[in-house]
Design an enzyme around this catalytic site. Structure first.
Site, PDB file in Angstrom:
ATOM      1  N   THR A 192       0.817  -1.215   0.000  1.00 26.81           N
ATOM      2  CA  THR A 192       0.000   0.000   0.000  1.00 26.81           C
ATOM      3  C   THR A 192       0.852   1.268   0.000  1.00 26.81           C
ATOM      4  OG1 THR A 192      -1.526   1.276   1.382  1.00 26.81           O
ATOM      5  CG2 THR A 192      -0.103  -0.242   2.532  1.00 26.81           C
ATOM      6  N   ASP A 193       0.262   2.355  -0.491  1.00 23.63           N
ATOM      7  CA  ASP A 193       0.964   3.650  -0.439  1.00 23.63           C
ATOM      8  C   ASP A 193       1.019   4.212   0.988  1.00 23.63           C
ATOM      9  OD1 ASP A 193      -1.730   4.339  -0.126  1.00 23.63           O
ATOM     10  OD2 ASP A 193      -1.757   5.831  -1.730  1.00 23.63           O
ATOM     11  N   GLU A 194       0.213   3.635   1.904  1.00 24.99           N
ATOM     12  CA  GLU A 194       0.164   4.193   3.268  1.00 24.99           C
ATOM     13  C   GLU A 194       1.482   4.031   4.007  1.00 24.99           C
ATOM     14  OE1 GLU A 194      -3.263   3.583   5.642  1.00 24.99           O
ATOM     15  OE2 GLU A 194      -4.622   3.650   3.942  1.00 24.99           O
TER      16      GLU A 194
ATOM     17  N   TYR B 137      -2.011  -0.389  10.982  1.00 21.59           N
ATOM     18  CA  TYR B 137      -2.131  -1.060   9.682  1.00 21.59           C
ATOM     19  C   TYR B 137      -0.918  -0.762   8.805  1.00 21.59           C
ATOM     20  CZ  TYR B 137      -3.317  -1.547   4.743  1.00 21.59           C
ATOM     21  OH  TYR B 137      -3.267  -1.847   3.402  1.00 21.59           O
TER      22      TYR B 137
ATOM     23  N   LYS C 192       2.113  -3.232   7.380  1.00 24.25           N
ATOM     24  CA  LYS C 192       2.398  -3.434   5.954  1.00 24.25           C
ATOM     25  C   LYS C 192       3.850  -3.027   5.653  1.00 24.25           C
ATOM     26  CE  LYS C 192      -0.004  -4.562   3.009  1.00 24.25           C
ATOM     27  NZ  LYS C 192      -0.364  -5.903   2.460  1.00 24.25           N
TER      28      LYS C 192
ATOM     29  N   ASP D 296     -13.008  12.722  13.993  1.00 20.63           N
ATOM     30  CA  ASP D 296     -11.957  12.311  13.055  1.00 20.63           C
ATOM     31  C   ASP D 296     -11.307  10.998  13.487  1.00 20.63           C
ATOM     32  OD1 ASP D 296     -10.389  12.478  10.840  1.00 20.63           O
ATOM     33  OD2 ASP D 296      -9.357  14.335  11.403  1.00 20.63           O
TER      34      ASP D 296
ATOM     35  N   ARG E  14      -7.287  11.392  -1.085  1.00 19.78           N
ATOM     36  CA  ARG E  14      -6.895  10.038  -1.480  1.00 19.78           C
ATOM     37  C   ARG E  14      -6.811  10.002  -3.005  1.00 19.78           C
ATOM     38  NH1 ARG E  14      -5.859  10.250   3.076  1.00 19.78           N
ATOM     39  NH2 ARG E  14      -6.344   8.820   4.790  1.00 19.78           N
TER      40      ARG E  14
HETATM   41  P1  NAD Z   1      -9.648  -7.279   2.158  1.00 18.45           P
HETATM   42  O1  NAD Z   1      -9.620  -6.967   3.613  1.00 18.45           O
HETATM   43  O2  NAD Z   1     -10.871  -7.002   1.371  1.00 18.45           O
HETATM   44  O3  NAD Z   1      -9.302  -8.830   1.927  1.00 18.45           O
HETATM   45  C1  NAD Z   1      -8.285  -9.486   2.631  1.00 18.45           C
HETATM   46  C2  NAD Z   1      -8.452 -10.987   2.391  1.00 18.45           C
HETATM   47  O4  NAD Z   1      -7.385 -11.662   3.085  1.00 18.45           O
HETATM   48  C3  NAD Z   1      -9.764 -11.556   2.959  1.00 18.45           C
HETATM   49  O5  NAD Z   1     -10.331 -12.446   2.025  1.00 18.45           O
HETATM   50  C4  NAD Z   1      -9.328 -12.302   4.217  1.00 18.45           C
HETATM   51  O6  NAD Z   1     -10.157 -13.406   4.522  1.00 18.45           O
HETATM   52  C5  NAD Z   1      -7.919 -12.743   3.824  1.00 18.45           C
HETATM   53  N1  NAD Z   1      -7.052 -12.965   4.995  1.00 18.45           N
HETATM   54  C6  NAD Z   1      -6.914 -12.170   6.095  1.00 18.45           C
HETATM   55  N2  NAD Z   1      -6.025 -12.729   6.932  1.00 18.45           N
HETATM   56  C7  NAD Z   1      -5.574 -13.864   6.348  1.00 18.45           C
HETATM   57  C8  NAD Z   1      -4.625 -14.864   6.723  1.00 18.45           C
HETATM   58  N3  NAD Z   1      -3.958 -14.801   7.881  1.00 18.45           N
HETATM   59  N4  NAD Z   1      -4.410 -15.900   5.881  1.00 18.45           N
HETATM   60  C9  NAD Z   1      -5.097 -16.004   4.707  1.00 18.45           C
HETATM   61  N5  NAD Z   1      -6.009 -15.082   4.317  1.00 18.45           N
HETATM   62  C10 NAD Z   1      -6.241 -14.022   5.116  1.00 18.45           C
HETATM   63  O7  NAD Z   1      -8.380  -6.519   1.555  1.00 18.45           O
HETATM   64  P2  NAD Z   1      -8.207  -5.843   0.119  1.00 18.45           P
HETATM   65  O8  NAD Z   1      -8.745  -4.474   0.162  1.00 18.45           O
HETATM   66  O9  NAD Z   1      -8.659  -6.799  -0.910  1.00 18.45           O
HETATM   67  O10 NAD Z   1      -6.615  -5.721   0.085  1.00 18.45           O
HETATM   68  C11 NAD Z   1      -5.809  -6.777  -0.445  1.00 18.45           C
HETATM   69  C12 NAD Z   1      -4.352  -6.384  -0.307  1.00 18.45           C
HETATM   70  O11 NAD Z   1      -4.106  -5.169  -1.007  1.00 18.45           O
HETATM   71  C13 NAD Z   1      -3.921  -6.123   1.137  1.00 18.45           C
HETATM   72  O12 NAD Z   1      -2.627  -6.639   1.295  1.00 18.45           O
HETATM   73  C14 NAD Z   1      -3.922  -4.616   1.264  1.00 18.45           C
HETATM   74  O13 NAD Z   1      -2.964  -4.193   2.207  1.00 18.45           O
HETATM   75  C15 NAD Z   1      -3.535  -4.204  -0.144  1.00 18.45           C
HETATM   76  N6  NAD Z   1      -4.045  -2.901  -0.600  1.00 18.45           N
HETATM   77  C16 NAD Z   1      -5.360  -2.582  -0.484  1.00 18.45           C
HETATM   78  C17 NAD Z   1      -5.821  -1.374  -0.994  1.00 18.45           C
HETATM   79  C18 NAD Z   1      -7.279  -0.962  -0.915  1.00 18.45           C
HETATM   80  O14 NAD Z   1      -7.605   0.185  -1.227  1.00 18.45           O
HETATM   81  N7  NAD Z   1      -8.188  -1.849  -0.543  1.00 18.45           N
HETATM   82  C19 NAD Z   1      -4.922  -0.483  -1.602  1.00 18.45           C
HETATM   83  C20 NAD Z   1      -3.577  -0.842  -1.683  1.00 18.45           C
HETATM   84  C21 NAD Z   1      -3.143  -2.050  -1.201  1.00 18.45           C
HETATM   85  O1  DAU Z   2      -4.176   3.986   0.388  1.00 17.30           O
HETATM   86  C1  DAU Z   2      -4.369   2.606   0.302  1.00 17.30           C
HETATM   87  C2  DAU Z   2      -5.224   2.139   1.462  1.00 17.30           C
HETATM   88  O2  DAU Z   2      -6.541   2.602   1.205  1.00 17.30           O
HETATM   89  C3  DAU Z   2      -5.209   0.628   1.653  1.00 17.30           C
HETATM   90  O3  DAU Z   2      -3.924   0.206   1.977  1.00 17.30           O
HETATM   91  C4  DAU Z   2      -6.186   0.220   2.757  1.00 17.30           C
HETATM   92  O4  DAU Z   2      -6.247  -1.191   2.858  1.00 17.30           O
HETATM   93  C5  DAU Z   2      -7.559   0.755   2.406  1.00 17.30           C
HETATM   94  O5  DAU Z   2      -8.463   0.459   3.440  1.00 17.30           O
HETATM   95  C6  DAU Z   2      -7.510   2.268   2.180  1.00 17.30           C
HETATM   96  O6  DAU Z   2      -7.236   2.972   3.405  1.00 17.30           O
HETATM   97  P1  DAU Z   2      -8.009   4.328   3.802  1.00 17.30           P
HETATM   98  O7  DAU Z   2      -7.954   4.475   5.257  1.00 17.30           O
HETATM   99  O8  DAU Z   2      -7.532   5.453   2.962  1.00 17.30           O
HETATM  100  O9  DAU Z   2      -9.485   3.914   3.262  1.00 17.30           O
HETATM  101  P2  DAU Z   2     -10.947   4.140   3.895  1.00 17.30           P
HETATM  102  O10 DAU Z   2     -11.910   3.745   2.833  1.00 17.30           O
HETATM  103  O11 DAU Z   2     -11.076   3.521   5.235  1.00 17.30           O
HETATM  104  O12 DAU Z   2     -11.015   5.704   4.060  1.00 17.30           O
HETATM  105  C7  DAU Z   2     -10.829   6.570   2.950  1.00 17.30           C
HETATM  106  C8  DAU Z   2     -10.874   7.992   3.479  1.00 17.30           C
HETATM  107  O13 DAU Z   2     -12.215   8.270   3.910  1.00 17.30           O
HETATM  108  C9  DAU Z   2      -9.986   8.214   4.692  1.00 17.30           C
HETATM  109  O14 DAU Z   2      -9.451   9.524   4.625  1.00 17.30           O
HETATM  110  C10 DAU Z   2     -10.950   8.104   5.876  1.00 17.30           C
HETATM  111  C11 DAU Z   2     -12.261   8.626   5.302  1.00 17.30           C
HETATM  112  N1  DAU Z   2     -13.490   8.016   5.870  1.00 17.30           N
HETATM  113  C12 DAU Z   2     -13.580   6.665   5.933  1.00 17.30           C
HETATM  114  C13 DAU Z   2     -14.712   6.065   6.467  1.00 17.30           C
HETATM  115  C14 DAU Z   2     -14.799   4.556   6.568  1.00 17.30           C
HETATM  116  C15 DAU Z   2     -14.531   8.830   6.275  1.00 17.30           C
HETATM  117  O15 DAU Z   2     -14.455  10.073   6.182  1.00 17.30           O
HETATM  118  N2  DAU Z   2     -15.660   8.234   6.777  1.00 17.30           N
HETATM  119  C16 DAU Z   2     -15.778   6.897   6.914  1.00 17.30           C
HETATM  120  O16 DAU Z   2     -16.832   6.411   7.432  1.00 17.30           O
END
Ligand code: NAD
Ligand code: DAU
Length: 352
Positions: free
Chosen positions: A133-135, A159, A163, A290, A223
């Site tokens: 992730t970019d985080e 988180y 990562k 927040d 974002r």
């Molecule tokens: P998600 O939470 O939707 O899915 C995670 C999956 O991993 C689930 O199916 C869960 O059951 C499985 N899992 C959790 N713990 C496990 C374990 N110990 N062993 C096997 N499986 C396990 O996540 P996502 O949003 O699909 O993200 C996938 C990957 O991409 C993550 O590594 C996340 O850090 C990265 N990522 C996510 C985003 C985003 O915006 N969602 C952006 C950048 C990177």
């Molecule tokens: O940047 C990549 C990341 O993006 C991934 O690595 C993470 O797995 C993914 O969850 C996501 O993280 P964020 O924290 O940026 O995503 P989220 O959707 O939780 O929140 C997006 C933005 O919106 C953040 O600034 C928080 C805000 N937010 C979120 C929720 C759930 C709100 O304002 N209200 C809300 O209820």
């Protein structure tokens, strides 16, 4: 040949598995623990498809991973499995350390032993692709340059720290053991099958349910949104053409303040499914407390992946957001299924 995908029942993993098999890719062994975030219904269209072998299990279970590698002999491992929600990491960080750090370590270590026993030809073809992730880069001010791959790691939440630790382990396994790794650091994804605890599906879900649309703080956090299908094509491109040991940032060229994102979603819903009382969905927007340690801005500089791998996103923000809203409108059965018990407990705790 097969590939081993971990976390393939989650949001991005499921989209990847579906896209990969639709494009005629090799069979997939899908290892997923099925936490609250993993949902086999996302993969329902693969029922009876012999190219998809699902195994419920933990990436931290060294014996299980070892036996899967021995049995299926994958030519690549793509590691999506993670605890992924920042707010949950603030409430309960330990699960994040367990899966994202210890789990990634065990997966890497099993991959190292498997790799060491491969023939030279199979070694040359093998890849371990770590999805990150970019985080990990921390938070930007408004006028800071976007994240490049050389930006210092400054993770701010449990988180992102977990990562970041996993990224360092992946790097170390390349330098120490010559495991052929590539790491991708992607911005915020959105699209089908995203669990409605994340901003975009939560807003769509709450809007349709007539509930408040919670905006953390002043809503000016930025974002860089990327359609999930574009993330999947980027991963595939990096798997094919990425250089060993390298890191690639993936982004959507789509920086937006949260408040604007929510307003855009409301406007699309006003068009697609107007409220029955004639009011606008934006009337449901509510500013709430927040997120602790909330990162102000993320932005990706995608120069490296464009130059070295030749990847760029296909979806525009307009087309991606519209497609996503339509998907949620057309798939209320999926949403209903994932928003049962555990989901309601989470919402009660987080938005109390
Ligand atoms: P998600 O939470 O939707 O899915 C995670 C999956 O991993 C689930 O199916 C869960 O059951 C499985 N899992 C959790 N713990 C496990 C374990 N110990 N062993 C096997 N499986 C396990 O996540 P996502 O949003 O699909 O993200 C996938 C990957 O991409 C993550 O590594 C996340 O850090 C990265 N990522 C996510 C985003 C985003 O915006 N969602 C952006 C950048 C990177
Ligand atoms: O940047 C990549 C990341 O993006 C991934 O690595 C993470 O797995 C993914 O969850 C996501 O993280 P964020 O924290 O940026 O995503 P989220 O959707 O939780 O929140 C997006 C933005 O919106 C953040 O600034 C928080 C805000 N937010 C979120 C929720 C759930 C709100 O304002 N209200 C809300 O209820």
């Amino acid at each position: 040949m097969t590939i081993l995908v971990t976390g393939g029942a989650g949001f991005i993993g499921a989209n990847f598995v579906l896209d990969w098999l639709k494009a005629g890719g090799e069979p997939i062994v899908n290892l997923d623990k099925l936490t609250y975030a993993g949902n086999l219904e996302s993969l329902a269209s693969l029922k009876g498809n012999n190219s998809h072998v699902f195994m419920r299990g933990d990436i931290g279970d060294a014996n299980l991973v070892e036996s899967l590698l021995k049995q299926h002999k994958p030519r690549a491992i793509i590691n999506f499995a993670a605890e992924s929600h920042v707010d949950r990491s603030i409430h309960a960080p330990e699960d994040f350390i367990q899966t994202n750090v210890v789990g990634t370590f065990r997966l890497l270590d099993a991959a190292r032993h498997y790799f060491a026993a491969l023939s030279d030809a199979d070694k040359a073809a093998f890849r371990f692709l770590h999805v990150s992730t970019d985080e990990v880069y921390g938070s930007l001010e408004l006028n800071d340059p976007a994240f490049t791959e050389t930006k210092r790691y400054e993770p701010n939440s449990p988180y992102s720290a977990s990562k970041a630790a996993s990224d360092h382990l992946v790097r170390a396994y390349h330098h120490t053991y010559h495991l052929p790794v590539v790491t991708t650091n992607c911005s915020n994804n959105y699209g089908p099958y995203q669990f409605p605890e994340k901003l975009i599906p939560l807003i769509i879900h709450n809007a349709l349910a007539g509930k408040p649309l919670p905006i953390y703080g002043d809503g000016q956090q930025i974002r860089d949104w990327l359609y999930v299908g574009d993330h999947c094509t980027a991963i595939k491109a990096v798997l094919e053409r990425g250089k060993l040991g390298e890191v690639y940032n993936i982004g959507g060229n789509n920086e937006r303040a949260n408040l604007d994102t929510v307003k855009t979603l409301c406007a699309i819903l006003d068009q697609e499914k107007p409220r029955t009382d004639g009011k606008k969905y934006a009337a449901q927007m509510t500013f709430v407390k927040d997120r602790p340690g909330h990162d102000r801005r993320y932005a990706i500089d995608p120069t490296k992946i464009l130059k070295e791998v030749g990847w760029r996103p296909a979806e525009t923000p307009e087309s991606g957001f519209a497609k996503t809203v339509k998907w949620y409108l057309d798939n209320d059965a999926w949403v209903k299924n994932v928003t049962s018990g555990d989901y309601r407990n989470w919402v009660a705790k987080q938005y109390a």
